[in-house]
Design an enzyme around this catalytic site. Structure first.
Site, PDB file in Angstrom:
ATOM      1  N   HIS A  96     -54.332 -11.354  33.197  1.00  0.00           N
ATOM      2  CA  HIS A  96     -52.953 -11.720  33.531  1.00  0.00           C
ATOM      3  C   HIS A  96     -52.254 -12.226  32.286  1.00  0.00           C
ATOM      4  CE1 HIS A  96     -49.569 -13.709  35.596  1.00  0.00           C
ATOM      5  NE2 HIS A  96     -49.801 -12.814  36.531  1.00  0.00           N
ATOM      6  N   GLU A 153     -53.800  -9.097  42.511  1.00  0.00           N
ATOM      7  CA  GLU A 153     -53.801  -7.739  43.056  1.00  0.00           C
ATOM      8  C   GLU A 153     -55.165  -7.348  43.622  1.00  0.00           C
ATOM      9  OE1 GLU A 153     -51.000  -7.104  43.334  1.00  0.00           O
ATOM     10  OE2 GLU A 153     -49.761  -7.132  41.535  1.00  0.00           O
TER      11      GLU A 153
HETATM   12  N1  COA Z   1     -59.774  -4.969  31.815  1.00  0.00           N
HETATM   13  C1  COA Z   1     -60.354  -4.873  30.606  1.00  0.00           C
HETATM   14  N2  COA Z   1     -59.880  -5.465  29.493  1.00  0.00           N
HETATM   15  C2  COA Z   1     -58.755  -6.173  29.610  1.00  0.00           C
HETATM   16  C3  COA Z   1     -58.093  -6.311  30.837  1.00  0.00           C
HETATM   17  C4  COA Z   1     -58.645  -5.680  31.970  1.00  0.00           C
HETATM   18  N3  COA Z   1     -58.070  -5.761  33.161  1.00  0.00           N
HETATM   19  N4  COA Z   1     -56.981  -7.076  30.664  1.00  0.00           N
HETATM   20  C5  COA Z   1     -56.934  -7.390  29.369  1.00  0.00           C
HETATM   21  N5  COA Z   1     -58.008  -6.855  28.730  1.00  0.00           N
HETATM   22  C6  COA Z   1     -58.344  -6.979  27.323  1.00  0.00           C
HETATM   23  C7  COA Z   1     -57.471  -6.062  26.474  1.00  0.00           C
HETATM   24  O1  COA Z   1     -58.060  -4.798  26.330  1.00  0.00           O
HETATM   25  C8  COA Z   1     -57.391  -6.813  25.185  1.00  0.00           C
HETATM   26  O2  COA Z   1     -58.596  -6.603  24.467  1.00  0.00           O
HETATM   27  P1  COA Z   1     -58.585  -6.490  22.852  1.00  0.00           P
HETATM   28  O3  COA Z   1     -58.058  -7.827  22.373  1.00  0.00           O
HETATM   29  O4  COA Z   1     -60.017  -6.235  22.532  1.00  0.00           O
HETATM   30  O5  COA Z   1     -57.647  -5.359  22.543  1.00  0.00           O
HETATM   31  C9  COA Z   1     -57.364  -8.288  25.633  1.00  0.00           C
HETATM   32  O6  COA Z   1     -58.008  -8.299  26.911  1.00  0.00           O
HETATM   33  C10 COA Z   1     -55.967  -8.853  25.759  1.00  0.00           C
HETATM   34  O7  COA Z   1     -55.142  -7.905  26.438  1.00  0.00           O
HETATM   35  P2  COA Z   1     -53.540  -7.993  26.527  1.00  0.00           P
HETATM   36  O8  COA Z   1     -52.977  -6.634  26.828  1.00  0.00           O
HETATM   37  O9  COA Z   1     -52.984  -8.745  25.391  1.00  0.00           O
HETATM   38  O10 COA Z   1     -53.381  -8.888  27.810  1.00  0.00           O
HETATM   39  P3  COA Z   1     -52.040  -9.194  28.577  1.00  0.00           P
HETATM   40  O11 COA Z   1     -52.183 -10.608  28.983  1.00  0.00           O
HETATM   41  O12 COA Z   1     -50.823  -8.808  27.873  1.00  0.00           O
HETATM   42  O13 COA Z   1     -52.181  -8.215  29.827  1.00  0.00           O
HETATM   43  C11 COA Z   1     -52.287  -7.382  32.028  1.00  0.00           C
HETATM   44  C12 COA Z   1     -52.021  -8.598  31.134  1.00  0.00           C
HETATM   45  C13 COA Z   1     -52.163  -7.836  33.486  1.00  0.00           C
HETATM   46  C14 COA Z   1     -51.261  -6.263  31.764  1.00  0.00           C
HETATM   47  C15 COA Z   1     -53.721  -6.868  31.742  1.00  0.00           C
HETATM   48  O14 COA Z   1     -54.650  -7.902  31.937  1.00  0.00           O
HETATM   49  C16 COA Z   1     -54.064  -5.640  32.582  1.00  0.00           C
HETATM   50  O15 COA Z   1     -53.717  -4.520  32.202  1.00  0.00           O
HETATM   51  N6  COA Z   1     -54.770  -5.826  33.750  1.00  0.00           N
HETATM   52  C17 COA Z   1     -55.092  -4.729  34.596  1.00  0.00           C
HETATM   53  C18 COA Z   1     -53.910  -4.358  35.524  1.00  0.00           C
HETATM   54  C19 COA Z   1     -53.653  -5.397  36.580  1.00  0.00           C
HETATM   55  O16 COA Z   1     -54.569  -5.861  37.264  1.00  0.00           O
HETATM   56  N7  COA Z   1     -52.367  -5.738  36.750  1.00  0.00           N
HETATM   57  C20 COA Z   1     -51.928  -6.706  37.742  1.00  0.00           C
HETATM   58  C21 COA Z   1     -51.447  -7.961  37.083  1.00  0.00           C
HETATM   59  S1  COA Z   1     -51.027  -9.203  38.282  1.00  0.00           S
END
Ligand code: COA
Length: 374
Positions: free
Chosen positions: A255, A310
């Site tokens: 998140h 979710e």
């Molecule tokens: N599965 C695997 N790895 C994940 C991940 C996940 N669900 N969420 C984040 N990561 C990893 C990224 O690959 C990244 O790794 P790296 O530093 O080696 O490149 C690191 O964690 C940070 O990711 P980042 O994109 O900066 O996190 P964010 O806080 O911007 O992203 C989300 C938030 C929700 C977009 C992300 O966690 C995600 O895509 N989750 C899956 C979709 C989801 O469940 N969405 C509903 C949200 S309520």
């Protein structure tokens, strides 16, 4: 005067991450400690002791009332005609947005927006989505039942039968959890639109557009697909490792704000466990969650990646047998309470939202002149 990006000393945060873009008294999203409060009340207590109708009134007015008697409203003829005229295969989010837009044309909401308009829109949304879902299946819409709340009334109008207590309660809990979540993208879009003194129907149309994007509202459908692919608890470890090795993300984890376990996921997990209808699917979800959390912690020791809302939304919506392609639009009808509360709050102390942008184009130059004629 600044001509080029390098001349502008002001800080820039892509995606506005970490930027304070406003003030709100509606909800506290405390990502570090895994807390979500609506007007000071913890989300877990609201799920246990509240209803969506009371929570919506709380968001709009700031007051806790036992009297909230909101029920789904009949779909006005012109809104129904608009829904009937949508092409086959229309995305349910587009249908809800169309209904809101037509409602706005009919009712010409005022500025500033008020709680009466918020109530009208929030009571129309479940009826409009249910009507669309039936029309696309070749069925006629069902008139709302005045004794049912908004979640139960939505299920009733979807299926033409009064839902059992467990399903109605579970969907109501989901509506409570989905009602509001601070300055997320769709709510921010609604506030930007309201800040121009545009009306609340336009603000909600814009919010639905933002929520439609898969980064915001689409994850629960993906969680269902993920669990179907995994299929059985024994396959969880290998499937997760292979997916992560391919660079994929696990749906329902991570998140932008929460670093602790998402309190909405905790509340919905309890609801799913109490439903009875989800036993086998839930057992798989719980096992996959355990394995996923362990593997994510091993792979990202410095970045806490926990279960998000979710994940257990999928369990609850699956438990009441809602078609997965309706999940995002169901989220949209529940979020009406939060969007409209933010529109009211924005208008109450309005300032046009108009940030600056860093210019990265060419420095000033002259338009090429046409070559002299000979
Ligand atoms: N599965 C695997 N790895 C994940 C991940 C996940 N669900 N969420 C984040 N990561 C990893 C990224 O690959 C990244 O790794 P790296 O530093 O080696 O490149 C690191 O964690 C940070 O990711 P980042 O994109 O900066 O996190 P964010 O806080 O911007 O992203 C989300 C938030 C929700 C977009 C992300 O966690 C995600 O895509 N989750 C899956 C979709 C989801 O469940 N969405 C509903 C949200 S309520």
């Amino acid at each position: 005067m600044t001509d080029t990006p390098s001349d502008d000393p002001r800080p820039y945060s892509p995606g506005l991450e970490g930027v304070l873009a406003g003030e709100t008294a509606i909800a506290l999203v405390d990502g570090a400690n895994g807390r979500l409060l609506y007007r000071g009340y913890p989300i877990g207590e609201l799920v246990e002791h509240g209803t969506y109708e009371r929570v919506a009134e709380l968001l709009w007015t700031g007051e806790w009332t036992q009297e909230a008697g909101l029920t789904p409203s009949p779909v006005p003829g012109p809104v129904l005609s608009a829904l009937r005229s949508l092409p086959v295969g229309t995305n349910p989010m587009d249908a809800v947005r169309t209904a809101v837009s037509m409602w706005g044309s009919l009712n010409r909401p005022s500025w500033p927006p008020n709680a009466e308009e918020a109530r009208a829109m929030t009571c129309l949304a479940p009826s409009a989505l249910a009507a669309f879902a039936r029309l696309r299946d070749g069925l006629e819409p069902v008139e709302p039942e005045g004794s049912l709340g908004l979640a139960a009334g939505f299920l009733h109008q979807l299926r033409d039968e009064v839902p059992n207590e467990a399903s109605a309660r579970a969907l109501d809990a989901y509506f409570v959890v989905a009602a509001e979540h601070g300055f997320n993208a769709s709510t921010f879009a609604a506030r930007v639109i309201t800040s121009t003194r545009s009306d609340v129907a336009s603000a909600v149309c814009g919010a639905i557009g933002a929520l439609k994007g898969p980064l915001h509202g689409g994850a629960p459908t993906e969680v269902v697909n993920q669990l179907h692919e995994i299929g059985s608890p024994e396959r969880a470890e290998a499937w997760i490792n292979e997916a992560l090795d391919r660079g994929e993300r696990l749906m329902g984890f991570g998140h932008r704000v929460y670093r602790a376990y998402d309190p909405r996921a905790a509340a919905l997990r309890k609801v799913a466990e109490g439903m009875g209808s989800t036993t086998e699917w839930l057992a798989l979800a719980v096992k996959v969650e355990d394995v996923a959390l362990r593997i994510l912690a091993e792979r990202h020791p410095d970045r806490p990646l926990k279960t998000n809302v979710e994940y257990y939304t999928a369990a609850v919506l699956q438990g009441i047998a809602l078609p997965p392609d309706l999940y995002p639009a169901t989220f949209a009808i529940a979020r009406h309470a939060g969007w409209t509360a933010h529109a009211i709050e924005q208008a109450g102390d309005n300032r046009l939202i108009r940030p600056d942008v860093r210019y990265t184009g060419p420095a000033e130059r002259s338009v090429p002149r046409a070559a002299a004629r000979v």
